[in-house]
Write a protein that holds these residues in place. Structure first.
Motif, PDB file in Angstrom:
ATOM      1  N   VAL A 214      13.717   7.623  -2.487  1.00  0.00           N
ATOM      2  CA  VAL A 214      12.709   7.654  -1.427  1.00  0.00           C
ATOM      3  C   VAL A 214      13.086   6.712  -0.291  1.00  0.00           C
ATOM      4  O   VAL A 214      13.071   7.083   0.891  1.00  0.00           O
ATOM      5  CB  VAL A 214      11.315   7.314  -1.987  1.00  0.00           C
ATOM      6  CG1 VAL A 214      10.316   7.070  -0.857  1.00  0.00           C
ATOM      7  CG2 VAL A 214      10.813   8.442  -2.885  1.00  0.00           C
ATOM      8  N   GLY A 218      14.724   7.668   3.387  1.00  0.00           N
ATOM      9  CA  GLY A 218      13.978   7.208   4.554  1.00  0.00           C
ATOM     10  C   GLY A 218      14.882   6.626   5.624  1.00  0.00           C
ATOM     11  O   GLY A 218      14.648   6.811   6.828  1.00  0.00           O
ATOM     12  N   ALA A 232      10.771  17.811  -5.941  1.00  0.00           N
ATOM     13  CA  ALA A 232      10.763  16.717  -6.911  1.00  0.00           C
ATOM     14  C   ALA A 232      11.231  17.141  -8.303  1.00  0.00           C
ATOM     15  O   ALA A 232      11.883  16.365  -9.009  1.00  0.00           O
ATOM     16  CB  ALA A 232       9.362  16.104  -6.990  1.00  0.00           C
ATOM     17  N   LEU A 254      12.786   8.968  -8.245  1.00  0.00           N
ATOM     18  CA  LEU A 254      12.404   8.808  -6.844  1.00  0.00           C
ATOM     19  C   LEU A 254      12.570   7.381  -6.337  1.00  0.00           C
ATOM     20  O   LEU A 254      12.837   7.164  -5.156  1.00  0.00           O
ATOM     21  CB  LEU A 254      10.953   9.259  -6.638  1.00  0.00           C
ATOM     22  CG  LEU A 254      10.689  10.759  -6.792  1.00  0.00           C
ATOM     23  CD1 LEU A 254       9.197  11.045  -6.805  1.00  0.00           C
ATOM     24  CD2 LEU A 254      11.372  11.539  -5.669  1.00  0.00           C
ATOM     25  N   ALA A 255      12.391   6.394  -7.203  1.00  0.00           N
ATOM     26  CA  ALA A 255      12.410   4.998  -6.750  1.00  0.00           C
ATOM     27  C   ALA A 255      13.211   4.109  -7.676  1.00  0.00           C
ATOM     28  O   ALA A 255      12.996   2.903  -7.707  1.00  0.00           O
ATOM     29  CB  ALA A 255      10.973   4.477  -6.620  1.00  0.00           C
ATOM     30  N   LEU A 297       8.411  12.068   5.144  1.00  0.00           N
ATOM     31  CA  LEU A 297       8.978  12.578   3.894  1.00  0.00           C
ATOM     32  C   LEU A 297       7.873  13.151   3.039  1.00  0.00           C
ATOM     33  O   LEU A 297       6.864  12.495   2.782  1.00  0.00           O
ATOM     34  CB  LEU A 297       9.689  11.451   3.134  1.00  0.00           C
ATOM     35  CG  LEU A 297      10.264  11.807   1.759  1.00  0.00           C
ATOM     36  CD1 LEU A 297      11.271  12.941   1.870  1.00  0.00           C
ATOM     37  CD2 LEU A 297      10.900  10.581   1.119  1.00  0.00           C
ATOM     38  N   ALA A 299       7.068  15.690  -0.602  1.00  0.00           N
ATOM     39  CA  ALA A 299       7.639  16.171  -1.864  1.00  0.00           C
ATOM     40  C   ALA A 299       6.709  17.196  -2.474  1.00  0.00           C
ATOM     41  O   ALA A 299       5.481  17.082  -2.370  1.00  0.00           O
ATOM     42  CB  ALA A 299       7.852  15.017  -2.834  1.00  0.00           C
ATOM     43  N   LEU A 309       3.840  10.392  -2.977  1.00  0.00           N
ATOM     44  CA  LEU A 309       5.027   9.547  -2.869  1.00  0.00           C
ATOM     45  C   LEU A 309       4.608   8.092  -2.647  1.00  0.00           C
ATOM     46  O   LEU A 309       5.018   7.442  -1.691  1.00  0.00           O
ATOM     47  CB  LEU A 309       5.921  10.022  -1.723  1.00  0.00           C
ATOM     48  CG  LEU A 309       6.729  11.293  -1.978  1.00  0.00           C
ATOM     49  CD1 LEU A 309       7.496  11.716  -0.740  1.00  0.00           C
ATOM     50  CD2 LEU A 309       7.686  11.096  -3.142  1.00  0.00           C
ATOM     51  N   SER A 312       8.127   3.048  -3.359  1.00  0.00           N
ATOM     52  CA  SER A 312       8.922   2.448  -2.300  1.00  0.00           C
ATOM     53  C   SER A 312      10.281   2.024  -2.847  1.00  0.00           C
ATOM     54  O   SER A 312      10.468   1.904  -4.050  1.00  0.00           O
ATOM     55  CB  SER A 312       8.206   1.235  -1.693  1.00  0.00           C
ATOM     56  OG  SER A 312       7.959   0.259  -2.677  1.00  0.00           O
TER      57      SER A 312
END
Length: 319
Positions: A214, A218, A232, A254-255, A297, A299, A309, A312
């Motif tokens: 993510v 970004g 996703a 994702l993170a 962004l 998903a 989302l 971070s």
């Protein structure tokens, strides 16, 4: 046995220069890129307790210290030339140094990247590497090239490094086999240098995934002035991660951070070329979304439903 600074360097890190015009032993190293090439450089600092566990094997730590830098060259489409190594050590322990150097040079030799200088000092364990590479002038992969309509890809699989960390923290349960497999991903990532080089002239933008999908995506979107929609459920993951609850899978893919895979974009007309580059380098790639003109962004899951989302990227200066 006690080692002095210069004996330490000579015993474990002094090697004859091969590609460099001048390597270890003088005040400066001399690197000469080939005609028509630009110099690419990157640096990373690894601190014990912040970037690696105190229990990591020295061989794996030597590997990772260079791998995270080679991954930056990969994201630029650059071929490695050489690197500088600076070490802060609480003590000069011969066994630790021999094992660390073994892991470091195994990866360096695999990518034709030679140690050309650096520094050593006494202090809490810290490792700083600066890497140098070369890329044809005007052909470097950048974060700023993504355009609306481009496909979004990722190499390899995502999330295993974060899964190992969560297991180490006691937040998820893994079998011994699963923990060892995912721990390799965390401690011994494989930089995708050959894929990055193969994607020159094919990919429109690229970044390596160090702080989480993510957050790193970004960076591409901000530099490119674009937005994106992620699929996703299409994010590639190992069998170990796929066996975890959905919320753990989403967190890790994702993170997660520490993946050191390549995230890149390419026009739909380049789909065959992307797959050919993946096949030629033996690195699988997966199409995971689309670049869009609308900023931001988004998903969606496999049914097209929005996926929150509220995740971070890793940030050294945020709690």
């Amino acid at each position: 046995m006690s080692l002095g600074e210069f004996e330490l360097i000579e015993r474990y890190f002094m090697r004859p220069a091969r590609r460099a015009a001048l390597g270890v032993g003088d005040d400066c190293a001399l690197l000469q890129p080939r005609p028509g090439m630009q110099l690419a450089t990157s640096a990373d600092l690894l601190l014990e307790g912040r970037h690696f566990l105190s229990t990591v094997a020295p061989e794996r730590l030597g590997h990772k210290a260079l791998a995270v830098n080679l991954s930056d060259l990969a994201a630029c489409g650059a071929e490695p030339l050489g690197f500088l190594l600076s070490l802060a050590l609480p003590a000069a322990e011969p066994d630790w140094l021999e094992r660390f150097a073994r892991g470091l040079f195994a990866l360096a030799d695999a990518h034709g990247c030679e140690l050309v200088g650096g520094d050593t000092t006494r202090g809490p364990l810290a490792i700083h590497v600066t890497v140098f590479g070369e890329v044809p002038a005007g052909r470097a992969l950048l974060r700023s090239g993504a355009r609306a309509g481009d496909d979004l890809y990722v190499s390899g699989t995502l999330g295993d490094a974060r899964l190992a960390l969560e297991a180490w923290r006691g937040r998820v349960a893994l079998s011994g086999e699963a923990f060892e497999a995912t721990r390799v991903a965390m401690e011994q990532p494989q930089p995708r240098v050959t894929l990055g080089v193969a994607l020159r002239g094919i990919a429109s933008s690229a970044i390596d995934l160090s702080d989480g999908l993510v957050g790193d995506l970004g960076h591409v979107l901000r530099r490119s002035g674009a937005g994106a929609t992620l699929q996703a459920d299409a994010l590639p993951r190992s069998a170990w991660l796929a066996a975890q609850p959905p919320e753990v899978q989403r967190l890790c893919t994702l993170a997660g951070g520490d993946d050191y895979e390549l995230l890149f974009t390419a026009a739909p007309a380049q789909r065959e070329a992307v797959q050919a580059a993946a096949a030629a380098t033996g690195v699988p790639v997966t199409r995971i979304g689309t670049i869009e003109a609308e900023p931001g962004l988004r998903a969606v899951d496999a049914q097209g439903r929005p996926v929150p989302l509220a995740l971070s990227a890793f940030d050294h200066f945020r709690p």
